[in-house]
Design a protein around this motif. Structure first.
Motif, PDB file in Angstrom:
ATOM      1  N   UNK A  48       6.050   8.638   5.738  1.00 25.98           N
ATOM      2  CA  UNK A  48       5.276   9.745   6.314  1.00 25.98           C
ATOM      3  C   UNK A  48       6.082  10.485   7.373  1.00 25.98           C
ATOM      4  N   UNK A  49       6.800   9.739   8.223  1.00 28.36           N
ATOM      5  CA  UNK A  49       7.561  10.356   9.303  1.00 28.36           C
ATOM      6  C   UNK A  49       8.846  11.031   8.810  1.00 28.36           C
ATOM      7  N   UNK A  50       9.356  10.563   7.688  1.00 25.59           N
ATOM      8  CA  UNK A  50      10.535  11.158   7.047  1.00 25.59           C
ATOM      9  C   UNK A  50      11.724  11.314   7.997  1.00 25.59           C
ATOM     10  N   UNK A  51      12.182  10.230   8.619  1.00 22.27           N
ATOM     11  CA  UNK A  51      13.345  10.362   9.499  1.00 22.27           C
ATOM     12  C   UNK A  51      14.627  10.618   8.713  1.00 22.27           C
ATOM     13  N   UNK A  52      15.532  11.364   9.343  1.00 23.38           N
ATOM     14  CA  UNK A  52      16.864  11.564   8.773  1.00 23.38           C
ATOM     15  C   UNK A  52      17.792  10.415   9.147  1.00 23.38           C
ATOM     16  N   UNK A  53      17.501   9.764  10.260  1.00 21.05           N
ATOM     17  CA  UNK A  53      18.332   8.673  10.775  1.00 21.05           C
ATOM     18  C   UNK A  53      17.413   7.619  11.383  1.00 21.05           C
ATOM     19  N   UNK A  54      17.777   6.352  11.183  1.00 22.28           N
ATOM     20  CA  UNK A  54      17.047   5.240  11.776  1.00 22.28           C
ATOM     21  C   UNK A  54      17.996   4.469  12.684  1.00 22.28           C
ATOM     22  N   UNK A  55      17.665   4.381  13.966  1.00 16.48           N
ATOM     23  CA  UNK A  55      18.440   3.590  14.923  1.00 16.48           C
ATOM     24  C   UNK A  55      17.804   2.213  15.009  1.00 16.48           C
ATOM     25  N   UNK A  56      18.554   1.172  14.665  1.00 21.03           N
ATOM     26  CA  UNK A  56      18.011  -0.185  14.629  1.00 21.03           C
ATOM     27  C   UNK A  56      18.584  -1.011  15.772  1.00 21.03           C
ATOM     28  N   UNK A  57      17.694  -1.529  16.623  1.00 11.91           N
ATOM     29  CA  UNK A  57      18.075  -2.519  17.625  1.00 11.91           C
ATOM     30  C   UNK A  57      17.947  -3.893  16.978  1.00 11.91           C
ATOM     31  N   UNK A  58      19.054  -4.618  16.900  1.00 14.68           N
ATOM     32  CA  UNK A  58      19.021  -5.938  16.285  1.00 14.68           C
ATOM     33  C   UNK A  58      20.095  -6.830  16.867  1.00 14.68           C
ATOM     34  N   UNK A  59      20.055  -8.112  16.498  1.00 12.32           N
ATOM     35  CA  UNK A  59      21.034  -9.065  17.012  1.00 12.32           C
ATOM     36  C   UNK A  59      21.878  -9.631  15.884  1.00 12.32           C
ATOM     37  N   UNK A  60      23.157  -9.773  16.167  1.00 16.84           N
ATOM     38  CA  UNK A  60      24.072 -10.392  15.216  1.00 16.84           C
ATOM     39  C   UNK A  60      24.079 -11.898  15.460  1.00 16.84           C
ATOM     40  N   UNK A  61      23.965 -12.667  14.386  1.00 22.61           N
ATOM     41  CA  UNK A  61      23.932 -14.131  14.502  1.00 22.61           C
ATOM     42  C   UNK A  61      25.189 -14.734  13.873  1.00 22.61           C
ATOM     43  N   UNK A  62      26.341 -14.364  14.468  1.00 24.16           N
ATOM     44  CA  UNK A  62      27.650 -14.786  13.978  1.00 24.16           C
ATOM     45  C   UNK A  62      27.891 -14.311  12.550  1.00 24.16           C
ATOM     46  N   UNK A  63      27.383 -13.148  12.231  1.00 25.91           N
ATOM     47  CA  UNK A  63      27.624 -12.542  10.926  1.00 25.91           C
ATOM     48  C   UNK A  63      28.803 -11.576  11.000  1.00 25.91           C
ATOM     49  N   UNK A  64      28.800 -10.715  12.007  1.00 22.78           N
ATOM     50  CA  UNK A  64      29.957  -9.854  12.258  1.00 22.78           C
ATOM     51  C   UNK A  64      30.836 -10.417  13.363  1.00 22.78           C
ATOM     52  N   UNK A  65      30.221 -10.906  14.426  1.00 21.86           N
ATOM     53  CA  UNK A  65      30.958 -11.387  15.594  1.00 21.86           C
ATOM     54  C   UNK A  65      30.998 -12.917  15.616  1.00 21.86           C
ATOM     55  N   UNK A  66      31.951 -13.453  16.352  1.00 17.23           N
ATOM     56  CA  UNK A  66      31.992 -14.891  16.566  1.00 17.23           C
ATOM     57  C   UNK A  66      32.317 -15.143  18.030  1.00 17.23           C
TER      58      UNK A  66
END
Length: 327
Positions: free
Chosen positions: A64-82
């Protein structure tokens, strides 16, 4: 100018994508506190259906809102970072990212990986805007660990809210491994992002998402579900009091008899660093700070609580909510 069109809040745990049939099999291998309720198969199936419906409501709201961009606040659990280098805050500025998708529990063959577009222009604006506003974020132009891919805290909102069709800017905050930013710092982050969106000279519709939570200390001995804690946060979210959410979170004191929290605070295990946190709950419960960051972006606006489902088999509080922004 860019327009803020909505905020969305969702649990991203595996349990939110499982139909309930095997929940108690998983529970049997865990060490719950003795007073955690037990749901039978029928109740688990009903709760699984509730969660699927809540995910559908959220995806319909995004449509319904039809965003062009979604900004996601999330946490990495040793998937990208270590632990060679784990940033407290990082913005992904690449043109696209790849990661694991999750089966929605409804059957059918699905690819194990999916690709989602990023949005470098908005991501760089976030990165530089945060630096101007007193934050010192790291950044990634590419995935540090391509074989693992983007963290599930980003991939699952990308799948649930847009089926990998909406460009996503991942804002990764270390909400999982002590020592983490406080809930109040997450609130300040969200307020800064709101200002950056308002200042952005692009004709874009932008939405934000808080990914993770709610109360859970996965696989900890003596784990339990503090539903009162979760419902207090939801009540504050409902009336648009993001600062109150942060104050409540940071002011929470771990009871001496809460072995699941004390384990996360004092012991080294595969899930933690062994270092102390700054207060408030530890473990996966701190992912609720991603909700606080998203709520701060739309502070003062009331939110709709889609559903809150206590999954005792985990135990985990599974929540979904959204904030509409008139445009």
């Amino acid at each position: 100018m860019a327009r803020l069109v909505g905020a969305y809040y969702m649990s991203h745990a595996n349990w939110a994508y499982r139909p309930g049939d095997d929940w108690n099999e998983t529970r049997a291998g865990r060490q719950h506190r003795s007073d955690v309720p037990f749901d039978d198969l029928s109740t688990n199936r009903q709760k699984g259906a509730q969660i699927r419906e809540a995910r559908h409501v959220l995806s319909t709201e995004v449509e319904r809102a039809a965003p062009d961009v979604l900004v996601v606040f999330g946490d990495d659990q040793q998937e990208s970072f270590d632990f060679n280098n784990f940033p407290a805050l990082s913005v992904y500025t690449g043109a696209q990212f790849e990661g694991r998708r999750i089966d929605d529990g409804e059957g059918g063959e699905q690819p194990k990986r999916a690709t989602n577009a990023g949005h470098p222009e908005v991501a760089v604006a976030m990165l530089t805007g945060l630096m101007r506003k007193g934050f010192d974020p790291a950044f990634s132009l590419d995935l540090p660990n391509p074989e693992r891919g983007m963290c599930h805290a980003v991939m699952r909102p990308a799948q649930t809210l847009g089926d990998f069709t909406i460009p996503v800017v991942p804002v990764l905050v270390n909400h999982y491994f002590a020592p983490q930013p406080t809930a109040m710092r997450s609130y300040q982050l969200g307020r800064a992002v709101a200002e950056i969106i308002a200042e952005l000279p692009l004709d874009l519709r932008i939405a934000v998402c808080g990914s993770g939570g709610m109360w859970h200390t996965p696989e900890a001995p003596g784990a339990w579900l503090n539903e009162e804690f979760d419902r207090t946060l939801l009540d504050l979210l409902k009336v648009g009091n993001a600062r109150g959410m942060a104050e409540y979170f940071d002011g929470y004191h771990v009871p001496e008899d809460d072995s699941s929290q004390l384990q996360y605070l004092t012991q080294r295990s595969r899930n933690v660093t062994g270092m102390p946190g700054f207060g408030g709950p530890q473990g996966g419960t701190r992912e609720s700070c991603s909700w606080i960051a998203a709520a701060a972006v739309v502070e003062g606006r009331s939110s709709a609580i889609v559903d809150y489902v206590p999954v005792y088999a985990s135990p985990l509080g599974v929540g979904f909510a959204y904030t509409r922004v008139a445009d």
